[in-house]
Design a protein around this motif. Structure first.
Motif, PDB file in Angstrom:
ATOM      1  N   VAL A  79      -6.121   0.057  -1.454  1.00  0.00           N
ATOM      2  CA  VAL A  79      -4.629  -0.313  -2.881  1.00  0.00           C
ATOM      3  C   VAL A  79      -5.835  -0.579  -3.801  1.00  0.00           C
ATOM      4  O   VAL A  79      -6.786  -1.058  -3.554  1.00  0.00           O
ATOM      5  CB  VAL A  79      -4.306  -1.664  -2.315  1.00  0.00           C
ATOM      6  N   LYS A  80      -5.464  -0.358  -5.291  1.00  0.00           N
ATOM      7  CA  LYS A  80      -5.229  -0.491  -6.772  1.00  0.00           C
ATOM      8  C   LYS A  80      -5.105  -1.997  -7.249  1.00  0.00           C
ATOM      9  O   LYS A  80      -4.157  -1.428  -6.436  1.00  0.00           O
ATOM     10  CB  LYS A  80      -5.130   1.147  -7.306  1.00  0.00           C
ATOM     11  N   GLU A  81      -5.613  -2.176  -8.141  1.00  0.00           N
ATOM     12  CA  GLU A  81      -5.415  -2.616  -9.043  1.00  0.00           C
ATOM     13  C   GLU A  81      -4.059  -2.339  -9.592  1.00  0.00           C
ATOM     14  O   GLU A  81      -3.644  -1.152 -10.066  1.00  0.00           O
ATOM     15  CB  GLU A  81      -5.983  -3.371 -10.229  1.00  0.00           C
ATOM     16  N   ASP A 126      -1.827  -2.281  -7.418  1.00  0.00           N
ATOM     17  CA  ASP A 126      -0.472  -1.881  -6.516  1.00  0.00           C
ATOM     18  C   ASP A 126       0.807  -2.954  -6.074  1.00  0.00           C
ATOM     19  O   ASP A 126      -0.064  -3.804  -5.468  1.00  0.00           O
ATOM     20  CB  ASP A 126      -1.230  -0.918  -5.853  1.00  0.00           C
ATOM     21  N   THR A 127       1.443  -2.091  -5.094  1.00  0.00           N
ATOM     22  CA  THR A 127       2.283  -3.476  -4.836  1.00  0.00           C
ATOM     23  C   THR A 127       3.082  -2.483  -3.854  1.00  0.00           C
ATOM     24  O   THR A 127       2.887  -1.500  -3.920  1.00  0.00           O
ATOM     25  CB  THR A 127       3.882  -3.945  -5.931  1.00  0.00           C
ATOM     26  N   SER A 131       5.386   0.679  -5.557  1.00  0.00           N
ATOM     27  CA  SER A 131       4.927   1.291  -5.635  1.00  0.00           C
ATOM     28  C   SER A 131       4.032   2.111  -5.219  1.00  0.00           C
ATOM     29  O   SER A 131       3.711   3.250  -5.300  1.00  0.00           O
ATOM     30  CB  SER A 131       3.745   0.957  -7.006  1.00  0.00           C
ATOM     31  N   ILE A 132       3.667   1.378  -3.873  1.00  0.00           N
ATOM     32  CA  ILE A 132       2.952   2.549  -2.378  1.00  0.00           C
ATOM     33  C   ILE A 132       4.043   2.998  -2.373  1.00  0.00           C
ATOM     34  O   ILE A 132       3.564   4.299  -1.927  1.00  0.00           O
ATOM     35  CB  ILE A 132       2.053   1.472  -1.725  1.00  0.00           C
ATOM     36  N   MET A 165       4.593   6.179  -3.931  1.00  0.00           N
ATOM     37  CA  MET A 165       3.945   7.189  -4.013  1.00  0.00           C
ATOM     38  C   MET A 165       3.647   8.061  -2.525  1.00  0.00           C
ATOM     39  O   MET A 165       3.312   9.600  -3.066  1.00  0.00           O
ATOM     40  CB  MET A 165       2.830   6.811  -4.182  1.00  0.00           C
ATOM     41  N   PRO A 193      -7.046  -5.217  -4.286  1.00  0.00           N
ATOM     42  CA  PRO A 193      -7.836  -3.767  -4.793  1.00  0.00           C
ATOM     43  C   PRO A 193      -8.904  -4.419  -3.920  1.00  0.00           C
ATOM     44  O   PRO A 193      -9.620  -4.916  -3.564  1.00  0.00           O
ATOM     45  CB  PRO A 193      -8.470  -4.265  -6.213  1.00  0.00           C
TER      46      PRO A 193
END
Length: 97
Positions: free
Chosen positions: A46-48, A50-51, A54-55, A58, A85
């Motif tokens: 997980v990146k800053e 991310d939900t 959104s994942i 992708m 994150p």
């Protein structure tokens, strides 16, 4: 007497129908639970910002958004509002057959 037997048979048939329905529901729950374990997965960090939405966008998960949410929450033992994150998640990916 004949009327009483008929009533007893009718009651018995309702009980049998009820038991069959319960067995069918339990079977579908077991099949559904097993499907969580049978999907191919990919590890995602997980990146800053991310939900799960959104994942899910992708990756080709092969699931609807609500299915994806339930799957990720169950497999990763998380709450969708508790992503941070650096967290590692397993997500389902569509089979490449």
């Amino acid at each position: 007497m004949n009327n009483r037997i008929s009533t007893n048979l009718q009651d018995l048939s309702y009980i049998v129908i009820f038991i069959v329905i319960i067995i069918m529901m339990m079977t579908s729950i077991v099949v559904s639970a097993n499907s969580y374990n049978s999907l191919p997965t990919q590890e995602v960090i997980v990146k800053e910002g991310d939900t799960l939405w959104s994942i899910g966008e992708m990756y080709d998960t092969g699931l609807t958004f609500s299915e994806l949410i339930r799957w990720v929450e169950k497999v990763n033992k998380i709450d969708r509002d508790k992503l941070y994150p650096g967290q590692t998640l397993m997500i389902p990916v569509a089979s490449k057959e």
